[in-house]
Design a protein around this motif. Structure first.
Motif, PDB file in Angstrom:
ATOM      1  N   ASN A  75      52.066  44.036  31.346  1.00 27.93           N
ATOM      2  CA  ASN A  75      52.301  43.906  29.796  1.00 27.93           C
ATOM      3  C   ASN A  75      52.673  42.892  29.201  1.00 27.93           C
ATOM      4  O   ASN A  75      52.364  42.558  27.744  1.00 27.93           O
ATOM      5  N   TYR A  98      48.985  41.515  28.521  1.00 28.20           N
ATOM      6  CA  TYR A  98      48.596  41.986  27.400  1.00 28.20           C
ATOM      7  C   TYR A  98      49.223  41.885  26.575  1.00 28.20           C
ATOM      8  O   TYR A  98      48.529  41.578  25.098  1.00 28.20           O
ATOM      9  N   TYR A 101      43.325  41.054  28.098  1.00 24.60           N
ATOM     10  CA  TYR A 101      43.246  42.447  28.744  1.00 24.60           C
ATOM     11  C   TYR A 101      42.139  43.178  29.545  1.00 24.60           C
ATOM     12  O   TYR A 101      43.114  44.042  30.518  1.00 24.60           O
ATOM     13  N   ALA A 114      45.282  42.649  32.474  1.00 31.04           N
ATOM     14  CA  ALA A 114      46.231  43.982  31.758  1.00 31.04           C
ATOM     15  C   ALA A 114      45.479  45.429  32.648  1.00 31.04           C
ATOM     16  O   ALA A 114      46.461  46.278  32.966  1.00 31.04           O
ATOM     17  N   ASN A 145      50.006  52.746  28.163  1.00 30.32           N
ATOM     18  CA  ASN A 145      48.875  50.801  27.589  1.00 30.32           C
ATOM     19  C   ASN A 145      47.724  50.987  27.803  1.00 30.32           C
ATOM     20  O   ASN A 145      46.813  50.010  27.687  1.00 30.32           O
ATOM     21  N   SER A 165      44.545  49.335  26.134  1.00 33.22           N
ATOM     22  CA  SER A 165      44.367  47.676  26.710  1.00 33.22           C
ATOM     23  C   SER A 165      42.240  48.073  26.969  1.00 33.22           C
ATOM     24  O   SER A 165      41.855  47.342  26.755  1.00 33.22           O
TER      25      SER A 165
END
Length: 249
Positions: free
Chosen positions: A28, A31, A36, A39, A59, A63
């Motif tokens: 998190n 991100y 990205y 993540a 999530n 991403s």
């Protein structure tokens, strides 16, 4: 010795939960900082560790969307909605992700009774309806105990009605959960992951081309044959493609 093994099993399980929790927090943070790729790697590691949730897939979908990787983005938004059908954020982001796909196939809507049933019970997944049944059964037990031990006629009448109401609700939730699970198993969908796929008229590399599909397209699998699968589009078009070009939901 058995107690010691059981203790080690509990400690191992707790350490795994703590590790996944830390990975989720790190992902998190990555991100939020715009990292990205990092993540994605951490979210995927959590999935490899055997943990899954609607939030995790949501999530991951976000991403991949930021990285303009359409197929995995759509795939994980779809998985989030499987686990949490009422997740409007996932539904909205799935709509945005689909606009980036080349093939505008639309979505397949179930017809008749099962279509109405699926849409009217979309607030929860099959597992969610199971939890509703458990909660309703617990409330039923509380109401019934009050009814059984109370001596006042008004309280007995009200708690009896309440207990019967929650009993019916619990039974109904169990039935809905089983029906939704069966419906989901019969609806075998997948997302195209290859950049471009030549769909064949028959399960053979020498067969003629039926049509082309591109990454991110959602298809329904109707039949399997060795390494081939027969697919169907919302408009009714059918063809064969190799299974390694798609990922089942």
């Amino acid at each position: 010795m058995k107690k010691l093994i059981f203790l080690f099993a509990i400690l191992f399980s707790l350490s795994g939960i703590a590790q996944n929790s830390q990975l989720f927090e790190d992902a998190n943070n990555a991100y939020a900082e715009g990292n990205y790729e990092e993540a994605v790697a951490k979210y995927e590691q959590i999935l490899e560790n055997g943990e899954t949730s609607a939030e995790l897939h949501y999530n991951l979908g976000n991403s991949y969307y930021k990285l303009s990787r359409i197929a995995p983005s759509i795939y994980h938004f779809e998985k989030a909605l499987q686990l949490d059908p009422g997740n409007e954020d996932a539904r909205n982001n799935l709509t945005f992700a689909r606009t980036m796909a080349i093939d505008a196939l639309g979505t397949e809507e179930s017809e008749g009774f099962w279509g109405i049933f699926d849409r009217s019970t979309s607030a929860f997944s099959a597992g969610g309806w199971a939890w509703v049944a458990i909660i309703c059964m617990m409330v039923f037990i509380v109401f019934f105990l009050v009814y059984y031990f109370s001596r006042r006629s008004m309280i007995k009448r009200m708690t009896f009605i309440g207990s019967m109401f929650f009993l019916v609700l619990a039974i109904s939730s169990v039935i809905i959960g089983f029906l939704k699970q069966d419906l989901q198993q019969e609806s075998n969908f997948a997302i195209i992951f290859s950049e471009e796929v030549e769909v064949k008229s028959e399960p053979s590399v020498r067969a003629g081309e039926a049509f082309l599909l591109h990454e991110g397209a959602k298809v329904k699998i109707t039949e399997n044959f060795q390494e081939w699968v027969e697919i169907e589009l919302p408009n009714g078009s059918q063809g064969w493609m190799q299974e390694n070009d798609l990922k089942r939901l």
